[in-house]
Design an enzyme around this catalytic site. Structure first.
Site, PDB file in Angstrom:
ATOM      1  N   ASP A  67       0.894  -1.241  -0.154  1.00  0.00           N
ATOM      2  CA  ASP A  67      -0.025   0.267  -0.026  1.00  0.00           C
ATOM      3  C   ASP A  67       0.878   1.121   0.014  1.00  0.00           C
ATOM      4  OD1 ASP A  67       0.862  -0.244   2.663  1.00  0.00           O
ATOM      5  OD2 ASP A  67      -1.327   0.428   3.710  1.00  0.00           O
TER       6      ASP A  67
ATOM      7  N   TYR B 210       2.945   4.529   0.823  1.00  0.00           N
ATOM      8  CA  TYR B 210       3.760   5.344   2.196  1.00  0.00           C
ATOM      9  C   TYR B 210       2.675   5.915   3.153  1.00  0.00           C
ATOM     10  CZ  TYR B 210       7.808   3.893  -0.326  1.00  0.00           C
ATOM     11  OH  TYR B 210       8.785   3.172  -0.901  1.00  0.00           O
TER      12      TYR B 210
ATOM     13  N   HIS C  88      11.303  -9.440   0.111  1.00  0.00           N
ATOM     14  CA  HIS C  88      11.199  -8.107  -0.183  1.00  0.00           C
ATOM     15  C   HIS C  88      12.331  -7.410   0.098  1.00  0.00           C
ATOM     16  CE1 HIS C  88       9.278  -4.308   0.731  1.00  0.00           C
ATOM     17  NE2 HIS C  88       8.131  -4.781   0.057  1.00  0.00           N
TER      18      HIS C  88
END
Length: 221
Positions: free
Chosen positions: A65, A67, A187
């Site tokens: 999503d 920042y 990630h």
């Protein structure tokens, strides 16, 4: 909330825009913008689509999503406004690109130059309340962005999907591996980059795949 999106996307997404969940989603997000501090700016919610119409899509990068810190989100996953410092995950992304190609990247937080080359920088949720990560995750955004991934998989050809982290990795079930390339790793966040993102070779492998399918590679610099 008006859907400001590149006209070329409408033939692909018109049915989604008319579904009850999407009408409810846009109504709820509009109320959030009216009564709370929400990011990115309303005109940037669909910016990833504005900069990367379907005929240009070569690569899809999935974020979670926007920042949730004021003045940071710009509507593109992993990207930020030009005047800001480079987000930590993007710092590691640049580090990996430089390692793979033996080059020096233009170290800017703004990834507009990737988007205009055909990199769809897609967050799973396209809005967020200030200070509250994933606060709009249950509004219906993921139903919409999952539909986008499935539509790209079905309608387009020879696209590379970069799925970094466990959240993005679960999107692989939406993608036809007979038509597209999926690259998965940890990630790029500082908390996990050393567990498999750094050294994954994804950027060079992406360009090799695009070249082998007669598509122009991405200039990651």
């Amino acid at each position: 909330m008006a859907v400001k999106i590149a006209q070329a996307w409408f033939p692909y997404l018109k049915e989604e825009f008319e579904k009850p969940y999407f009408i409810s989603l846009t109504s709820r997000v509009r109320e959030e913008y009216l009564h709370k501090q929400v990011f990115p700016k309303p005109q940037h919610v669909f910016r990833a689509f504005e900069l990367c119409p379907p005929e240009k899509v070569k690569v899809v990068v999935i974020g979670q999503d926007p920042y949730h810190t004021p003045g940071v989100a710009d509507g593109l996953a992993f990207s930020s406004l030009p005047a800001n410092s480079i987000p930590p995950s993007l710092h590691n992304i640049y580090q990996e690109i430089e390692r793979e190609f033996g080059i020096t990247c233009e170290r800017t937080p703004d990834l507009t130059r990737w988007a205009t080359q055909g990199v769809l920088l897609l967050n799973a949720s396209l809005s967020v309340e200030s200070g509250l990560a994933n606060s709009h995750a249950l509004f219906g955004w993921q139903t919409f962005t999952d539909a986008v991934i499935k539509i790209i998989s079905r309608e387009l050809e020879s696209t590379v999907f970069l799925l970094w982290g466990s959240f993005a990795g679960k999107k692989d079930v939406l993608i036809d591996t007979a038509k597209h390339l999926i690259l998965k790793s940890a990630h790029p966040s500082p908390l996990s980059a050393h567990r498999g993102f750094l050294g994954n070779g994804h950027f060079k492998r992406t360009n090799e795949y695009l070249t082998s399918h007669n598509r122009t590679p991405i200039d990651w610099r």
